[in-house]
Design an enzyme around this catalytic site. Structure first.
Site, PDB file in Angstrom:
ATOM      1  N   THR A   8       0.846  -1.194   0.000  1.00  0.00           N
ATOM      2  CA  THR A   8       0.000   0.000   0.000  1.00  0.00           C
ATOM      3  C   THR A   8       0.877   1.236   0.000  1.00  0.00           C
ATOM      4  OG1 THR A   8      -1.751   1.198   1.177  1.00  0.00           O
ATOM      5  CG2 THR A   8      -0.150   0.084   2.545  1.00  0.00           C
ATOM      6  N   ASN A  10      -0.771   3.982   1.261  1.00  0.00           N
ATOM      7  CA  ASN A  10      -1.579   4.765   2.198  1.00  0.00           C
ATOM      8  C   ASN A  10      -0.872   4.864   3.561  1.00  0.00           C
ATOM      9  OD1 ASN A  10      -3.469   5.364   4.256  1.00  0.00           O
ATOM     10  ND2 ASN A  10      -5.158   4.764   2.902  1.00  0.00           N
ATOM     11  N   HIS A  12      -1.711   6.233   6.356  1.00  0.00           N
ATOM     12  CA  HIS A  12      -2.520   5.960   7.555  1.00  0.00           C
ATOM     13  C   HIS A  12      -2.605   4.462   7.807  1.00  0.00           C
ATOM     14  CE1 HIS A  12      -3.582  10.119   7.880  1.00  0.00           C
ATOM     15  NE2 HIS A  12      -3.889  10.115   6.593  1.00  0.00           N
ATOM     16  N   ASP A  70      -7.883  -5.584   1.490  1.00  0.00           N
ATOM     17  CA  ASP A  70      -8.945  -4.986   0.690  1.00  0.00           C
ATOM     18  C   ASP A  70     -10.205  -5.012   1.549  1.00  0.00           C
ATOM     19  OD1 ASP A  70      -9.556  -3.679  -1.677  1.00  0.00           O
ATOM     20  OD2 ASP A  70     -10.433  -5.446  -2.586  1.00  0.00           O
ATOM     21  N   LYS A 175     -12.327   3.351  17.389  1.00  0.00           N
ATOM     22  CA  LYS A 175     -12.698   2.587  16.186  1.00  0.00           C
ATOM     23  C   LYS A 175     -11.657   1.509  15.913  1.00  0.00           C
ATOM     24  CE  LYS A 175     -13.059   2.784  11.207  1.00  0.00           C
ATOM     25  NZ  LYS A 175     -12.693   3.515   9.996  1.00  0.00           N
ATOM     26  N   HIS A 180     -13.444  -3.787  11.735  1.00  0.00           N
ATOM     27  CA  HIS A 180     -13.242  -4.914  10.820  1.00  0.00           C
ATOM     28  C   HIS A 180     -11.752  -5.096  10.515  1.00  0.00           C
ATOM     29  CE1 HIS A 180     -14.196  -1.057   9.040  1.00  0.00           C
ATOM     30  NE2 HIS A 180     -13.385  -1.351   8.043  1.00  0.00           N
TER      31      HIS A 180
HETATM   32  P1  IMP Z   1      -9.694  -0.150   0.913  1.00  0.00           P
HETATM   33  O1  IMP Z   1      -9.710  -1.522   0.359  1.00  0.00           O
HETATM   34  O2  IMP Z   1      -9.157  -0.109   2.320  1.00  0.00           O
HETATM   35  O3  IMP Z   1      -9.026   0.846   0.015  1.00  0.00           O
HETATM   36  O4  IMP Z   1     -11.212   0.318   1.063  1.00  0.00           O
HETATM   37  C1  IMP Z   1     -12.073   0.466  -0.060  1.00  0.00           C
HETATM   38  C2  IMP Z   1     -13.177   1.452   0.265  1.00  0.00           C
HETATM   39  O5  IMP Z   1     -13.986   0.949   1.332  1.00  0.00           O
HETATM   40  C3  IMP Z   1     -12.688   2.816   0.752  1.00  0.00           C
HETATM   41  O6  IMP Z   1     -12.502   3.687  -0.325  1.00  0.00           O
HETATM   42  C4  IMP Z   1     -13.819   3.280   1.632  1.00  0.00           C
HETATM   43  O7  IMP Z   1     -14.834   3.867   0.861  1.00  0.00           O
HETATM   44  C5  IMP Z   1     -14.350   1.994   2.212  1.00  0.00           C
HETATM   45  N1  IMP Z   1     -13.760   1.719   3.549  1.00  0.00           N
HETATM   46  C6  IMP Z   1     -12.702   0.907   3.812  1.00  0.00           C
HETATM   47  N2  IMP Z   1     -12.451   0.873   5.136  1.00  0.00           N
HETATM   48  C7  IMP Z   1     -13.362   1.681   5.700  1.00  0.00           C
HETATM   49  C8  IMP Z   1     -13.611   2.071   7.055  1.00  0.00           C
HETATM   50  O8  IMP Z   1     -12.931   1.677   8.013  1.00  0.00           O
HETATM   51  N3  IMP Z   1     -14.651   2.911   7.243  1.00  0.00           N
HETATM   52  C9  IMP Z   1     -15.422   3.383   6.233  1.00  0.00           C
HETATM   53  N4  IMP Z   1     -15.225   3.074   4.969  1.00  0.00           N
HETATM   54  C10 IMP Z   1     -14.205   2.225   4.692  1.00  0.00           C
END
Ligand code: IMP
Length: 195
Positions: A8, A10, A12, A70, A175, A180
């Site tokens: 990643t 990212n 954060h 993901d 949180k 999750h």
């Molecule tokens: P990623 O796979 O972590 O990039 O998440 C994909 C999408 O799911 C993000 O762009 C958010 O819209 C949503 N998402 C992922 N994790 C969270 C969370 O902890 N809270 C709220 N939305 C989330």
């Protein structure tokens, strides 16, 4: 100390994961530390598929034990959509707010008891001698209006079971203890401790 590459960019995510892995004998790296690292096209039809694809490409490129995640929001009344498409639910380049507005629109008129949803995170770990996935899930419900300022994504619309506040009304620390992603990371830690 063994290097562990997080697939990643990212910052954060890297910080959150570093925190979970502190105490384990790994030096945590991210794609930002790898010149010309892989840019994985996330086109798999499942969270598992995308997480594995990212971790496999990171491992193939670097030779380091690699980990990728993901996450998707799965809403029962929408047949578990947006799921793997959560980031681009309201279209390519959609903002978090666009996605929340679209979710509210699609669920307009749906009564409280039918607004069940879950956040699901899949983490893939891929190395020379190991390949596997773990998942963390939190069930809850989708609000009828945005609530709270913290967090990101769908946080202002999601209230986890057993709580009265949305994810966005909790502090980040709060949180992160129940989310999750935290649940998936706890399982990933168990695997990483045994490798
Ligand atoms: P990623 O796979 O972590 O990039 O998440 C994909 C999408 O799911 C993000 O762009 C958010 O819209 C949503 N998402 C992922 N994790 C969270 C969370 O902890 N809270 C709220 N939305 C989330």
């Amino acid at each position: 100390m063994t290097p562990l590459l997080l697939a990643t960019n990212n910052k954060h995510k890297v910080e959150e994961i570093r925190h979970f892995l502190s105490g384990l004998p790994y030096v945590v790296r991210s794609l930002a530390d790898i010149p010309n690292g892989p840019v994985t096209v996330e086109d798999a039809p499942t969270l598992e598929g995308n997480a594995l694809k990212k971790a496999r490409e990171a491992f193939a490129e670097s030779g380091m034990l690699s980990m990728a995640d993901d996450t998707g929001l799965e809403v029962q009344a929408l047949g578990m959509r947006p799921g793997v498409y959560s980031a681009r639910y309201a279209g390519e380049g959609a903002t978090y707010h666009d996605n929340c507005v679209k979710l509210l629109e699609e669920l307009q008129g749906v009564p409280e008891e039918k607004r069940r949803a879950q956040f699901r995170t899949v983490i893939a770990i891929v190395g020379r001698e190991f390949e596997g996935t773990v998942e963390g899930k939190v069930e809850g419900m989708i609000l009828t209006a945005l609530r709270g300022e913290q967090g990101f994504g769908y946080d202002p619309l999601f209230v986890p079971d057993g709580h009265s506040r949305s994810y966005a009304e909790m502090t980040i620390g709060e949180k992160n203890t129940l989310s999750h992603r935290a649940r998936a990371l706890e399982k990933a830690v168990t695997i990483l401790s045994s490798l």
